[in-house]
Design a protein around this motif. Structure first.
Motif, PDB file in Angstrom:
ATOM      1  N   GLU A  54      55.081  19.270  64.409  1.00 23.46           N
ATOM      2  CA  GLU A  54      56.264  18.695  65.047  1.00 23.46           C
ATOM      3  C   GLU A  54      56.538  17.279  64.543  1.00 23.46           C
ATOM      4  N   MET A  55      55.477  16.526  64.274  1.00 24.72           N
ATOM      5  CA  MET A  55      55.670  15.180  63.751  1.00 24.72           C
ATOM      6  C   MET A  55      56.341  15.239  62.373  1.00 24.72           C
ATOM      7  N   LEU A  56      55.869  16.172  61.504  1.00 17.42           N
ATOM      8  CA  LEU A  56      56.484  16.298  60.184  1.00 17.42           C
ATOM      9  C   LEU A  56      57.894  16.858  60.308  1.00 17.42           C
ATOM     10  N   ALA A  57      58.116  17.759  61.268  1.00 16.87           N
ATOM     11  CA  ALA A  57      59.457  18.338  61.453  1.00 16.87           C
ATOM     12  C   ALA A  57      60.478  17.299  61.895  1.00 16.87           C
ATOM     13  N   GLY A  58      59.999  16.192  62.447  1.00 17.09           N
ATOM     14  CA  GLY A  58      60.918  15.136  62.863  1.00 17.09           C
ATOM     15  C   GLY A  58      61.329  14.207  61.733  1.00 17.09           C
ATOM     16  N   SER A  59      60.925  14.514  60.513  1.00 21.26           N
ATOM     17  CA  SER A  59      61.279  13.652  59.374  1.00 21.26           C
ATOM     18  C   SER A  59      62.789  13.592  59.202  1.00 21.26           C
ATOM     19  N   ARG A  60      63.291  12.407  58.932  1.00 20.58           N
ATOM     20  CA  ARG A  60      64.732  12.234  58.722  1.00 20.58           C
ATOM     21  C   ARG A  60      65.194  12.916  57.432  1.00 20.58           C
ATOM     22  N   LEU A  61      64.245  13.280  56.559  1.00 21.71           N
ATOM     23  CA  LEU A  61      64.626  13.956  55.327  1.00 21.71           C
ATOM     24  C   LEU A  61      65.217  15.342  55.605  1.00 21.71           C
ATOM     25  N   LEU A  62      64.836  15.960  56.726  1.00 19.80           N
ATOM     26  CA  LEU A  62      65.376  17.271  57.062  1.00 19.80           C
ATOM     27  C   LEU A  62      66.757  17.188  57.683  1.00 19.80           C
ATOM     28  N   SER A  63      67.117  16.036  58.257  1.00 22.89           N
ATOM     29  CA  SER A  63      68.447  15.885  58.828  1.00 22.89           C
ATOM     30  C   SER A  63      69.460  15.486  57.764  1.00 22.89           C
ATOM     31  N   THR A  64      69.008  15.040  56.581  1.00 23.36           N
ATOM     32  CA  THR A  64      69.934  14.591  55.547  1.00 23.36           C
ATOM     33  C   THR A  64      70.781  15.727  54.979  1.00 23.36           C
ATOM     34  N   PRO A  65      70.298  16.948  54.570  1.00 24.74           N
ATOM     35  CA  PRO A  65      68.892  17.168  54.288  1.00 24.74           C
ATOM     36  C   PRO A  65      68.536  16.855  52.834  1.00 24.74           C
ATOM     37  N   ASP A  66      67.330  16.352  52.619  1.00 27.92           N
ATOM     38  CA  ASP A  66      66.825  16.085  51.270  1.00 27.92           C
ATOM     39  C   ASP A  66      65.566  16.932  51.117  1.00 27.92           C
ATOM     40  N   GLU A  71      59.829  18.340  50.517  1.00 30.00           N
ATOM     41  CA  GLU A  71      58.782  19.212  49.990  1.00 30.00           C
ATOM     42  C   GLU A  71      57.651  18.382  49.372  1.00 30.00           C
ATOM     43  N   ASP A  72      58.032  17.327  48.619  1.00 32.97           N
ATOM     44  CA  ASP A  72      56.993  16.453  48.052  1.00 32.97           C
ATOM     45  C   ASP A  72      56.164  15.817  49.153  1.00 32.97           C
ATOM     46  N   GLN A  73      56.852  15.387  50.204  1.00 32.78           N
ATOM     47  CA  GLN A  73      56.127  14.776  51.328  1.00 32.78           C
ATOM     48  C   GLN A  73      55.177  15.785  51.978  1.00 32.78           C
ATOM     49  N   ALA A  74      55.657  17.014  52.175  1.00 32.08           N
ATOM     50  CA  ALA A  74      54.825  18.052  52.798  1.00 32.08           C
ATOM     51  C   ALA A  74      53.613  18.368  51.929  1.00 32.08           C
ATOM     52  N   ARG A  75      53.821  18.425  50.609  1.00 28.12           N
ATOM     53  CA  ARG A  75      52.684  18.702  49.723  1.00 28.12           C
ATOM     54  C   ARG A  75      51.657  17.572  49.776  1.00 28.12           C
ATOM     55  N   VAL A 153      68.796  24.868  66.044  1.00 36.47           N
ATOM     56  CA  VAL A 153      67.657  25.023  65.133  1.00 36.47           C
ATOM     57  C   VAL A 153      68.185  25.292  63.731  1.00 36.47           C
ATOM     58  N   ARG A 154      67.853  24.391  62.824  1.00 33.86           N
ATOM     59  CA  ARG A 154      68.361  24.477  61.454  1.00 33.86           C
ATOM     60  C   ARG A 154      67.331  25.111  60.526  1.00 33.86           C
ATOM     61  N   TYR A 155      66.073  24.729  60.711  1.00 33.83           N
ATOM     62  CA  TYR A 155      64.983  25.294  59.926  1.00 33.83           C
ATOM     63  C   TYR A 155      63.820  25.598  60.872  1.00 33.83           C
ATOM     64  N   VAL A 156      62.841  26.329  60.352  1.00 36.13           N
ATOM     65  CA  VAL A 156      61.543  26.499  61.018  1.00 36.13           C
ATOM     66  C   VAL A 156      60.481  26.064  60.021  1.00 36.13           C
ATOM     67  N   LEU A 157      59.666  25.093  60.447  1.00 33.49           N
ATOM     68  CA  LEU A 157      58.557  24.601  59.615  1.00 33.49           C
ATOM     69  C   LEU A 157      57.275  25.257  60.097  1.00 33.49           C
ATOM     70  N   THR A 158      56.566  25.904  59.200  1.00 32.60           N
ATOM     71  CA  THR A 158      55.326  26.611  59.535  1.00 32.60           C
ATOM     72  C   THR A 158      54.140  25.878  58.935  1.00 32.60           C
ATOM     73  N   LEU A 159      53.161  25.560  59.786  1.00 34.52           N
ATOM     74  CA  LEU A 159      51.901  24.977  59.330  1.00 34.52           C
ATOM     75  C   LEU A 159      50.855  26.088  59.303  1.00 34.52           C
ATOM     76  N   VAL A 160      50.271  26.328  58.117  1.00 31.53           N
ATOM     77  CA  VAL A 160      49.203  27.308  57.958  1.00 31.53           C
ATOM     78  C   VAL A 160      47.882  26.529  57.900  1.00 31.53           C
ATOM     79  N   PRO A 161      47.076  26.517  58.999  1.00 32.57           N
ATOM     80  CA  PRO A 161      45.841  25.743  59.020  1.00 32.57           C
ATOM     81  C   PRO A 161      44.831  26.279  58.014  1.00 32.57           C
TER      82      PRO A 161
END
Length: 553
Positions: A54-66, A71-75, A153-161
């Motif tokens: 949820e913290m990563l999903a709140g990134s302003r890059l997704l509201s731009t969207p960039d 993706e670089d940030q997530a990696r 809901v614009r996207y769904v971000l999935t975290l695979v532990p």
């Protein structure tokens, strides 16, 4: 002589049976306690992954969207923290997957009912064991919604532990030697197992056990996947349909009972032999028994173990009963010491968990502060202020043994560094509301950001400025909601900001997501206005009192 021994044998048998029953009941209760402890540990682990997503999903890059930069940030985050991230759009197409190369084409139509539910409900969900996206390897995903500017809901971000995430929790959770534990998902498939994990991972438990998982009970007699008759208990996760299952082979529970039966039989045989001998040499027995009792009393007085001997002399048995009581008292004290040690171990585990959570918050705060500041001195000042705000909230929680803090006390603590709350510049009105620890931390961060903005640009930047804070609770039953309003007046003219920083993310997006509600800041001409509306169950564990907490100004 043998007939006189019958009552003693009956009494011993009855005592052993009652003792066995009581100990078996206590052992079954312990199995249930360990199952609940394991479920709570799994919930803490899953909640941590959900909060990270949820913290990563709140990134302003997704509201731009960039998406490319995101993706670089997530990696980068996946490489540092472990686990992977997958992003889906509303058509269930996989936009990127950190487990794949960056230039891999997007895959259409991800087959996941859980992801579709997140798009429909707007709520985070923890999936059952299975392939995530196109991956053939069994794993589970933590799916969180990403809201667009219209809050849809614009996207769904999935975290695979990481694959061993839940296994580590199972292995680190305390259980006595010889006990077994496993975690199964909502479909009854093994997610983690304390022993032979690789062999049983992904396999389904028996249909009979799956049916029993709907019964809130412990102490069930089952046969485990290795064919052992066992006593089993389970506890359901509070976050998803997973269950923590703990079982003990019946043979292990019956070991103390068999040992006591053997000891009783040995004692009865010895007593019979002593009785026959006493019939032949009563005088010698009386003399020897009396001396033995005196010696045992002296041994007990100096802490030396007393031999478990018995005689047919009533007076001697009375004294030995007193010695037995003393021995039981000593045993009870030793058990109390062991219990204290177990409690201390639990407290240390809880302290470690809270410390990890706090470090996660601090790490996220540092990352977000650095994202919105360029000057190192400005970063240090803002980060120090936010750490101090977090410390003030934690001081309140520690003062109340982490049971929560009142909203009035939280406002007083967070605004004191900016202005004396006893003056007429600050007024706070509302019912006496005790916040949960997580709500205390979240609302405290929001109050700090609002007060910082007011001291620099708003009501607290001029001598005549004032802030009015009021809150109330509306609705009935489970639909009760908190409404908290921050209203500034008397300050300089208000101009909407040209850009949104981390403070804006905290007071709107982070608070809304953490408290399952809605927060909005309006830049009115007469002063900044911030409104928080959230369900009461996300704020407090206690109903709001009828009496007001008192106005301060």
């Amino acid at each position: 002589m043998l007939a006189s021994m019958a009552p003693l044998a009956t009494l011993c048998t009855y005592t052993v049976l009652r003792w066995d029953d009581a100990e078996r009941i206590e052992e079954i209760k312990r199995v249930g306690d360990v199952a609940r402890t394991l479920a709570q540990a799994v919930d803490r682990e899953l909640r941590g992954y959900r909060d990270a997503a949820e913290m990563l999903a709140g990134s302003r890059l997704l509201s731009t969207p960039d998406l490319a930069t995101f993706e670089d940030q997530a990696r980068t985050i996946a490489g540092r923290a472990g686990g992977d991230f997958v992003l889906f759009d509303a058509a269930l197409r996989k936009l990127f997957d950190t487990r794949e190369r960056p230039d891999t084409p997007s895959s259409p139509f991800a087959d996941s009912e859980a992801i579709a539910r997140v798009f429909n409900t707007g709520k985070a969900e923890i999936d059952n064991l299975g392939p995530v996206a196109d991956d053939r390897q069994l794993s589970f995903g933590v799916h969180v919604p990403v809201a667009g500017p219209d809050l849809a809901v614009r996207y769904v971000l999935t975290l695979v532990p990481p694959a061993a995430a839940i296994l580590n929790v199972v292995q680190q959770t305390y259980r006595p030697a010889g006990w077994f534990a496993t975690v199964v998902d909502g479909n009854g498939r093994v997610v983690a197992r304390a022993s032979r994990h690789d062999e049983f991972f992904g396999r389904s438990v028996s249909d009979n056990l799956i049916g029993l998982l709907t019964v809130r009970h412990h102490g069930l007699e089952t046969v485990d996947m290795e064919g052992r008759p066992s006593v089993t208990a389970f506890s359901r996760s509070s976050l998803c349909g997973w269950h923590a299952i703990v079982w003990v082979p019946k043979a292990l529970i019956e070991v103390p009972s068999r040992a006591r039966r053997d000891a009783v039989l040995a004692m009865l045989g010895l007593t019979t032999l002593v009785s026959i001998t006493a019939a032949v040499a009563a005088a010698r027995l009386i003399n020897r028994s009396t001396r033995r009792t005196m010696k045992a009393a002296r041994a007990l007085a100096v802490g030396t173990p007393v031999a478990p001997e018995s005689s047919l002399i009533r007076e001697d048995n009375v004294v030995r009963a007193a010695l037995a009581d003393a021995a039981r008292t000593i045993a009870a004290r030793e058990e109390s010491l062991r219990e204290n040690a177990r409690r201390m171990k639990f407290v240390m585990r809880e302290l470690s968990h809270r410390s990890k959570n706090l470090l996660t918050v601090v790490q996220s705060m540092a990352r977000q502060t650095g994202r919105y500041t360029q000057d190192p001195a400005d970063f240090r000042a803002r980060f120090d202020d936010r750490i101090s705000s977090l410390a003030r909230s934690h001081d309140l929680l520690v003062k109340h043994d982490w049971r929560g803090a009142t909203l009035a006390d939280l406002i007083d603590r967070q605004l004191t560094p900016f202005v004396e709350t006893s003056t007429d510049r600050i007024s706070a009105e509302g019912p006496n509301l005790i916040l949960r620890p997580d709500a205390t931390q979240t609302i405290g961060m929001a109050l700090h950001e609002l007060a910082t903005n007011a001291s620099k640009h708003g009501a607290l930047s001029t001598p005549g400025g004032r802030i009015r804070i009021r809150w109330d609770v509306d609705g009935e039953g489970t639909g009760r909601r908190l409404r908290l309003i921050w209203q500034e007046s008397g300050g300089p003219p208000v101009h909407p900001p040209t850009h949104r920083g981390f403070g804006h993310v905290v007071v709107e997006r982070m608070v809304s997501m953490a408290l399952q509600g809605r927060a909005q800041i309006d830049w009115l001409s007469e002063g900044v206005r911030w409104v928080l509306e959230a369900p009461l169950f996300a704020i407090t564990d206690q109903p709001a009192a009828d009496q007001p907490g008192g106005a301060r100004g």
